[in-house]
Design a protein around this motif. Structure first.
Motif, PDB file in Angstrom:
ATOM      1  N   VAL B 167      28.823 117.061  32.945  1.00  0.00           N
ATOM      2  CA  VAL B 167      27.725 116.906  32.134  1.00  0.00           C
ATOM      3  C   VAL B 167      26.967 115.522  32.181  1.00  0.00           C
ATOM      4  O   VAL B 167      27.430 114.747  32.798  1.00  0.00           O
ATOM      5  CB  VAL B 167      28.121 117.168  30.698  1.00  0.00           C
ATOM      6  CG1 VAL B 167      28.931 118.356  30.310  1.00  0.00           C
ATOM      7  CG2 VAL B 167      29.428 115.977  30.270  1.00  0.00           C
ATOM      8  N   ASP B 168      25.890 115.385  31.537  1.00  0.00           N
ATOM      9  CA  ASP B 168      25.071 114.168  31.755  1.00  0.00           C
ATOM     10  C   ASP B 168      25.962 113.149  30.967  1.00  0.00           C
ATOM     11  O   ASP B 168      26.800 113.437  30.006  1.00  0.00           O
ATOM     12  CB  ASP B 168      23.930 114.613  30.905  1.00  0.00           C
ATOM     13  CG  ASP B 168      23.077 113.015  31.394  1.00  0.00           C
ATOM     14  OD1 ASP B 168      22.871 112.827  32.390  1.00  0.00           O
ATOM     15  OD2 ASP B 168      22.469 112.742  30.200  1.00  0.00           O
ATOM     16  N   VAL B 169      26.203 111.763  31.696  1.00  0.00           N
ATOM     17  CA  VAL B 169      26.704 110.797  31.038  1.00  0.00           C
ATOM     18  C   VAL B 169      25.662 109.822  30.577  1.00  0.00           C
ATOM     19  O   VAL B 169      25.208 109.280  31.453  1.00  0.00           O
ATOM     20  CB  VAL B 169      27.583 110.209  32.195  1.00  0.00           C
ATOM     21  CG1 VAL B 169      28.544 108.990  31.692  1.00  0.00           C
ATOM     22  CG2 VAL B 169      28.856 111.130  32.791  1.00  0.00           C
ATOM     23  N   PRO B 170      25.726 109.632  29.461  1.00  0.00           N
ATOM     24  CA  PRO B 170      24.545 108.942  28.696  1.00  0.00           C
ATOM     25  C   PRO B 170      24.346 107.548  29.281  1.00  0.00           C
ATOM     26  O   PRO B 170      23.183 107.118  29.460  1.00  0.00           O
ATOM     27  CB  PRO B 170      24.929 109.128  27.407  1.00  0.00           C
ATOM     28  CG  PRO B 170      25.641 110.268  27.218  1.00  0.00           C
ATOM     29  CD  PRO B 170      26.561 110.481  28.412  1.00  0.00           C
ATOM     30  N   ARG B 171      25.464 106.893  29.677  1.00  0.00           N
ATOM     31  CA  ARG B 171      25.337 105.605  29.946  1.00  0.00           C
ATOM     32  C   ARG B 171      24.888 105.444  31.572  1.00  0.00           C
ATOM     33  O   ARG B 171      25.077 104.487  31.911  1.00  0.00           O
ATOM     34  CB  ARG B 171      26.410 104.452  29.414  1.00  0.00           C
ATOM     35  CG  ARG B 171      27.933 104.877  30.044  1.00  0.00           C
ATOM     36  CD  ARG B 171      28.842 104.218  29.130  1.00  0.00           C
ATOM     37  NE  ARG B 171      30.069 104.257  30.014  1.00  0.00           N
ATOM     38  CZ  ARG B 171      31.030 105.200  30.219  1.00  0.00           C
ATOM     39  NH1 ARG B 171      30.671 106.157  29.490  1.00  0.00           N
ATOM     40  NH2 ARG B 171      31.976 105.239  30.716  1.00  0.00           N
ATOM     41  N   GLY B 172      25.292 106.529  32.034  1.00  0.00           N
ATOM     42  CA  GLY B 172      25.142 106.594  33.829  1.00  0.00           C
ATOM     43  C   GLY B 172      26.387 106.595  34.441  1.00  0.00           C
ATOM     44  O   GLY B 172      27.246 105.882  33.811  1.00  0.00           O
ATOM     45  N   THR B 173      26.452 107.169  35.481  1.00  0.00           N
ATOM     46  CA  THR B 173      27.584 107.187  36.203  1.00  0.00           C
ATOM     47  C   THR B 173      27.663 106.106  36.927  1.00  0.00           C
ATOM     48  O   THR B 173      28.976 105.760  37.264  1.00  0.00           O
ATOM     49  CB  THR B 173      27.624 108.553  37.305  1.00  0.00           C
ATOM     50  OG1 THR B 173      26.428 108.502  38.014  1.00  0.00           O
ATOM     51  CG2 THR B 173      27.639 109.805  36.770  1.00  0.00           C
ATOM     52  N   ASN B 174      26.837 105.361  37.074  1.00  0.00           N
ATOM     53  CA  ASN B 174      26.915 103.800  37.926  1.00  0.00           C
ATOM     54  C   ASN B 174      27.692 102.826  36.925  1.00  0.00           C
ATOM     55  O   ASN B 174      28.522 102.174  37.500  1.00  0.00           O
ATOM     56  CB  ASN B 174      25.676 103.493  38.479  1.00  0.00           C
ATOM     57  CG  ASN B 174      25.136 104.097  39.639  1.00  0.00           C
ATOM     58  OD1 ASN B 174      25.826 105.453  39.901  1.00  0.00           O
ATOM     59  ND2 ASN B 174      23.991 103.570  40.259  1.00  0.00           N
TER      60      ASN B 174
END
Lengths: 263, 263
Positions: B167-174
DNA sequence: GAGTGGTCTAGACCACATT
DNA sequence: ATGTGGTCTAGACCACTCA
């Protein structure tokens, strides 16, 4: 039921992918395939083969037959001439074939004065009436063209300067621009991917099914005025375009969500 | 004497180029051309038209006829999410169509564990036995796919982390990677230009004669170890890839011959 | 139903490189 | 001379969309 020509293309494509038809190997002849697929009008077989030709996978070599394409990418590195080689590049030199195989470079240079195309005019922010000078270069390695490189600059800027001499300028044309008061300090790179025009096919001796990258570089002086537009056309089958980036720490603080590299 | 099918293609190509056949307009039917060129077996006319189809200039819309292709490039800006917008970009926003036309974005995300391809393994410097996690995204605008985005990371690094949630990771996968001790600080971009595979044609709903750019991003942590490889596949007909560069003053001192921008 | 392109048949003659 | 692909002929039946 899939059409016959599709099956022919799919079967051959798979054999190329899995290595049973390695690069450089000869494909079955049209007559072979005609028989093998029980079809045949030649046109059906040819339709299947033409799919693979247009995908850039095979090349017909009359009258020897069709052959699986062999490719050997060069590295096209827009940054190469103004950056020291960072360590992460060295990591990959072994991945990027033919980088070290010094071959004989050569180039043709032509200079002329033209009306700018819309693309050039917009990027140089010229008025309707202004003319530009263009420096066209065709670059070759061992006689084979690998890159078209056309630089445009306002005629009013470069007229009478060395920029307009149709020979190699040993200290570089950008140094000439700097001496004219326009040192280049920033660039915008645009890369378009498309099929070549017949003109480009001819000048770059492109095979069928070979797309090109059109790399448009707009360079700016310190006062943010555009100085020069360079259009590079590089064949897709002979190049990989390489850029390098280093994170700007300032931005990282401001934008912790940065999805760096992933987009 | 040029073959008939070449003349058909050349004539139509010129009419497209000079605007007498504008984008979106209908071409003569096969029957028209058959008559006009006095030839006719349909196959000859079709051969000519297929040239233009494979150049990406026209599209057959059965059973309405052939139409001149309309294109509307999006901007694909690998740097967009971690750089403030420098002024020279603003200069061009009007050139780069559809940048502002906020459409409904969406994406599919799938995560799985796979054996890495050679390309990925080399860039991540993995041993033979190591597995990788892959985060595959298909991005859409208004339902139309415009970008395939597959990120690979060593399984040992991301196992059990949010990186692997589909799912989308709000804070970003990086940011997730940074929390795992691998903040990304450098990237190497490689761009390959080629015709799409049938799989890509399907996933991106590509028309005929549409090349793709394969943009491979290898990102590195501060210790120069590779952390993640992202492979973006973007359709050539819908995108322009944009980079920006600022001159490194140090290098300029050292290398006055720098032909910046021109190569 | 008419008109479009998609697929296929069953031939023909040609140019060209190798044998 | 042979075999390859390049070009072309003169048809056929089909699927699909639109009027």
């Amino acid at each position: 039921m899939k059409p016959i020509y599709q099956r022919i293309a799919d079967d051959l494509r798979e054999q190329i992918a899995d290595g049973s038809l390695p690069p450089g190997s000869k494909l079955p002849t049209e007559a072979d395939l005609r028989e093998r697929y029980g079809t045949s009008a030649r046109s059906t077989v040819r339709q299947g083969l033409s799919l693979l030709v247009n995908e850039g996978l095979i090349v017909p070599q009359r009258p020897k037959g069709y052959f699986v394409r062999e490719i050997r990418p060069l590295v096209y590195r827009p940054q190469s001439e103004f950056r020291r080689k960072p360590p992460e590049v060295d990591i990959y030199t072994h991945l990027l074939a033919a980088e070290g195989d010094e071959r004989r470079p050569a180039q043709d240079i032509e200079v002329s004065i033209v009306e700018p195309s819309d693309l050039v005019r917009k990027r140089l922010q010229l008025t309707e009436a202004e003319l530009v000078a263009v420096r066209r270069r065709t670059r070759r390695l061992d006689g084979e063209a690998y890159n078209l490189n056309d630089s445009y600059a306002p005629l009013s800027l470069v007229e009478g300067s060395e920029w307009m001499t149709p020979v190699d300028v040993p200290r570089g044309t950008n140094q000439v621009l700097a001496e004219l008061g326009k040192e280049l300090v920033r660039a915008l790179d645009e890369i378009y991917v498309r099929m070549p025009t017949p003109e480009e096919v001819r000048r770059l001796q492109l095979g069928p099914g070979t797309p090109v990258a059109e790399h448009v570089v707009t360079t700016f002086a310190a006062d943010d005025s555009p100085v020069q537009v360079t259009i590079n056309v590089v064949p897709g089958d002979r190049h990989v375009i390489v850029f390098e980036r280093v994170k700007d720490p300032q931005d990282f603080e401001q934008r912790p969500r940065s999805n760096w590299g992933a987009e």
